[in-house]
Design a protein around this motif. Structure first.
Motif, mmCIF file in Angstrom:
data_model
loop_
_atom_site.group_PDB
_atom_site.id
_atom_site.type_symbol
_atom_site.label_atom_id
_atom_site.label_comp_id
_atom_site.label_asym_id
_atom_site.label_seq_id
_atom_site.Cartn_x
_atom_site.Cartn_y
_atom_site.Cartn_z
ATOM 1 N N THR A 9 0.837 -1.194 0.000
ATOM 2 C CA THR A 9 0.000 0.000 0.000
ATOM 3 C C THR A 9 0.873 1.247 0.000
ATOM 4 O O THR A 9 1.612 1.481 0.968
ATOM 5 C CB THR A 9 -0.917 0.020 1.244
ATOM 6 O OG1 THR A 9 -1.797 -1.100 1.198
ATOM 7 C CG2 THR A 9 -1.736 1.311 1.288
ATOM 8 N N VAL A 11 1.324 5.300 0.308
ATOM 9 C CA VAL A 11 0.682 6.489 0.877
ATOM 10 C C VAL A 11 1.541 7.686 0.501
ATOM 11 O O VAL A 11 2.737 7.731 0.828
ATOM 12 C CB VAL A 11 0.549 6.381 2.407
ATOM 13 C CG1 VAL A 11 -0.017 7.682 2.978
ATOM 14 C CG2 VAL A 11 -0.327 5.197 2.797
ATOM 15 N N LYS A 35 -3.737 6.362 -2.080
ATOM 16 C CA LYS A 35 -4.152 7.257 -1.008
ATOM 17 C C LYS A 35 -3.125 8.370 -0.835
ATOM 18 O O LYS A 35 -1.912 8.131 -0.859
ATOM 19 C CB LYS A 35 -4.288 6.479 0.306
ATOM 20 C CG LYS A 35 -4.864 7.282 1.456
ATOM 21 C CD LYS A 35 -6.331 7.619 1.240
ATOM 22 C CE LYS A 35 -6.914 8.414 2.382
ATOM 23 N NZ LYS A 35 -8.339 8.728 2.148
ATOM 24 N N LYS A 73 -1.349 6.478 11.221
ATOM 25 C CA LYS A 73 -0.589 5.247 11.419
ATOM 26 C C LYS A 73 -1.464 4.131 12.001
ATOM 27 O O LYS A 73 -1.352 2.963 11.588
ATOM 28 C CB LYS A 73 0.610 5.516 12.325
ATOM 29 C CG LYS A 73 1.528 4.321 12.495
ATOM 30 C CD LYS A 73 2.755 4.664 13.323
ATOM 31 C CE LYS A 73 2.420 4.722 14.808
ATOM 32 N NZ LYS A 73 3.665 4.746 15.640
ATOM 33 N N ARG A 75 -4.533 3.674 11.522
ATOM 34 C CA ARG A 75 -5.439 3.160 10.495
ATOM 35 C C ARG A 75 -4.774 2.065 9.666
ATOM 36 O O ARG A 75 -5.458 1.238 9.050
ATOM 37 C CB ARG A 75 -5.915 4.306 9.600
ATOM 38 C CG ARG A 75 -6.839 5.265 10.327
ATOM 39 C CD ARG A 75 -6.907 6.648 9.686
ATOM 40 N NE ARG A 75 -7.315 6.660 8.297
ATOM 41 C CZ ARG A 75 -7.524 7.780 7.595
ATOM 42 N NH1 ARG A 75 -7.392 8.966 8.182
ATOM 43 N NH2 ARG A 75 -7.882 7.712 6.342
ATOM 44 N N TYR A 76 -3.453 2.072 9.619
ATOM 45 C CA TYR A 76 -2.722 1.100 8.804
ATOM 46 C C TYR A 76 -2.031 0.027 9.638
ATOM 47 O O TYR A 76 -1.392 -0.863 9.077
ATOM 48 C CB TYR A 76 -1.670 1.832 7.947
ATOM 49 C CG TYR A 76 -2.265 2.671 6.839
ATOM 50 C CD1 TYR A 76 -2.622 2.100 5.623
ATOM 51 C CD2 TYR A 76 -2.491 4.030 7.016
ATOM 52 C CE1 TYR A 76 -3.175 2.863 4.601
ATOM 53 C CE2 TYR A 76 -3.046 4.806 6.011
ATOM 54 C CZ TYR A 76 -3.386 4.218 4.810
ATOM 55 O OH TYR A 76 -3.937 4.987 3.812
ATOM 56 N N HIS A 79 -2.476 -3.644 8.737
ATOM 57 C CA HIS A 79 -2.149 -4.089 7.382
ATOM 58 C C HIS A 79 -0.965 -5.047 7.435
ATOM 59 O O HIS A 79 0.096 -4.708 7.963
ATOM 60 C CB HIS A 79 -1.798 -2.886 6.495
ATOM 61 C CG HIS A 79 -2.990 -2.098 6.067
ATOM 62 N ND1 HIS A 79 -3.261 -1.816 4.748
ATOM 63 C CD2 HIS A 79 -3.995 -1.536 6.776
ATOM 64 C CE1 HIS A 79 -4.379 -1.099 4.673
ATOM 65 N NE2 HIS A 79 -4.834 -0.917 5.884
ATOM 66 N N VAL A 83 3.401 -0.893 3.971
ATOM 67 C CA VAL A 83 2.748 0.388 3.698
ATOM 68 C C VAL A 83 3.857 1.415 3.495
ATOM 69 O O VAL A 83 4.583 1.750 4.437
ATOM 70 C CB VAL A 83 1.816 0.810 4.849
ATOM 71 C CG1 VAL A 83 1.108 2.116 4.496
ATOM 72 C CG2 VAL A 83 0.797 -0.291 5.145
ATOM 73 N N PHE A 107 5.020 2.145 8.938
ATOM 74 C CA PHE A 107 5.320 2.603 7.575
ATOM 75 C C PHE A 107 6.742 2.240 7.155
ATOM 76 O O PHE A 107 7.674 2.293 7.954
ATOM 77 C CB PHE A 107 5.183 4.121 7.466
ATOM 78 C CG PHE A 107 3.781 4.636 7.632
ATOM 79 C CD1 PHE A 107 2.804 4.383 6.684
ATOM 80 C CD2 PHE A 107 3.447 5.403 8.748
ATOM 81 C CE1 PHE A 107 1.521 4.868 6.836
ATOM 82 C CE2 PHE A 107 2.167 5.901 8.909
ATOM 83 C CZ PHE A 107 1.195 5.628 7.955
#
Length: 418
Positions: A9, A11, A35, A73, A75-76, A79, A83, A107
């Protein structure tokens, strides 16, 4: 689109041309929208299906930025796939580097440590590093606010015209006054004094860089993009030969036409530099050929991809793939370095303005003739014109943007080149 890629993903931070170019590069890899988060909506990312933009008040500055990022952060956090966080402006790149320790548990942050970033971002210390690595740059004098405020006149050691630019490009974004430009070509001492007076009485605190002006038009410029993997090995270099720059005050110096170019000496010199300083991530260099001593003089390094860097993707070296191969598929470490643009038969001209503007304003020379031949053979492209992302609203917006470009060139080109 590569359907065999593992999940990941991206960002992006920002909403400008750089964001659209990176989103388009990712979209060409995955076929999925990207996103993005930003403080304000800019035209390049309006009415698009490839950028899912979310606006956050105060997102451009700390502490609001890191407070917002810590919420993002979460929100992810769940995952399972990587990301990847990419800042598409100087300010965002600096903020990611500054807060990398707080963000890296969720991240992928492909950025150098903050101490090195500050040394490279600040032009005074960057030129000291250039001296260490024998990278030529224009003769330079630093002007501080204290020097301006003192009773002693500021020595100007170069003949006019001279180049003047703010040392702190991040701070400069928030400084506003009549006559403010991204950079200046100063033709007289009274003009120099007036710019300094306006800048320092309107909130600017950092230094200015005064430089010997290298003769020659826009086609003497070169721009180099590179990607350096997490092991500090350069894996991609792509050199561009700008033929035309934006003359409008707020965007002066931004490239609007780039031919791909191959130069083994430049590639080798900058590969050694990046690897020696233990760089990581995207880098973007601006330089100009100086006919007086047959050298390329380096202006600056941007610790990110640039607004015109989509020319790299256009020429077959998709900007997004390098970070994906580095952190997702993890096959980049064993790959050989790619030195772009060796095969002239595959060259594509990148444009940031309508063809008619390029034809009218680019300096007439052999490089322009080559660019015109590419145009005639439909071997050119633009970041913002993407057939897979077109609708009536975006079409109308792009027509309006191109009208503004044409208007600005008609108004400012002679003023800044004369």
């Amino acid at each position: 689109m590569n359907s065999n890629l593992p999940d990941f993903t991206p960002v992006l931070l920002g909403s400008d041309f750089n964001v659209y170019g990176m989103a388009r590069s990712f979209y060409e890899l995955t076929g999925k929208p990207v996103k993005a988060f930003a403080e304000q909506q800019l035209a390049p990312t309006r009415f698009t299906k490839i950028v899912d933009l979310e606006l956050i008040d105060g997102f451009a500055d700390d502490p609001q930025w890191i407070n917002s990022m810590l919420k993002i952060k979460e929100r992810y956090r769940d995952h399972k796939e990587p990301v990847i966080l990419i800042g598409c402006g100087d300010g965002y790149a600096e903020l990611i580097s500054k807060h990398k320790d707080e963000l890296s548990d969720v991240f992928v942050c492909p950025y150098i440590d903050f101490d090195l970033l500050k040394r490279l971002n600040k032009k005074e210390s960057f030129y000291e590093i250039c001296d260490q690595y024998n990278l030529p740059y224009p003769k330079t004098k630093v002007i501080t606010k204290e020097m301006w405020a003192s009773d002693e006149p500021i020595e100007q050691p170069f003949d006019y015209p001279v180049a003047l630019k703010p040392s702190n490009s991040v701070e400069w974004v928030d400084v506003h006054f009549d006559g403010r430009k991204k950079a200046y070509r100063v033709k007289s001492r009274p003009e120099l004094d007036e710019i300094l007076q306006r800048a320092y009485t309107n909130g600017y605190e950092s230094d200015f860089i005064l430089q010997d002006f290298i003769p020659g038009d826009d086609s003497n410029m070169r721009v180099l993009n590179a990607y350096v993997d997490q092991n500090h090995h350069v894996k991609m270099m792509c050199l561009g030969h700008p033929l035309l720059e934006d003359p409008s005050p707020s965007a002066i110096g931004n490239y609007v036409a780039i031919l791909p170019e191959y130069n083994k000496d430049i590639y080798q010199r900058f590969q050694k530099f990046l690897e020696d300083i233990k760089f990581t991530g995207y880098a973007n260099f601006d330089m100009k050929y100086d006919s007086r001593d047959n050298t390329y003089k380096l202006f600056e390094i941007n610790l990110r991809q640039g607004r015109s860097s989509f020319f790299v993707t256009l020429n077959g070296y998709n900007l997004a793939q390098w970070v994906v191969r580095d952190y997702v598929t993890k096959d980049l470490a064993d790959a050989e370095t790619v030195y772009g643009n060796k095969d002239a038969n595959k060259h594509q001209l990148w444009l940031g303005v309508p063809v008619k503007v390029f034809k009218k304003y680019a300096r007439q020379n052999g490089d322009k003739e080559r660019a015109l031949d590419l145009i005639d053979h439909k071997r050119y492209g633009m970041t913002y014109r993407y057939d897979k992302d077109m609708n009536i609203k975006r079409w109308a917006l792009l027509k309006w943007m191109e009208h503004i470009y044409t208007k600005n060139f008609n108004r400012y080109f002679k003023e800044n080149k004369g």
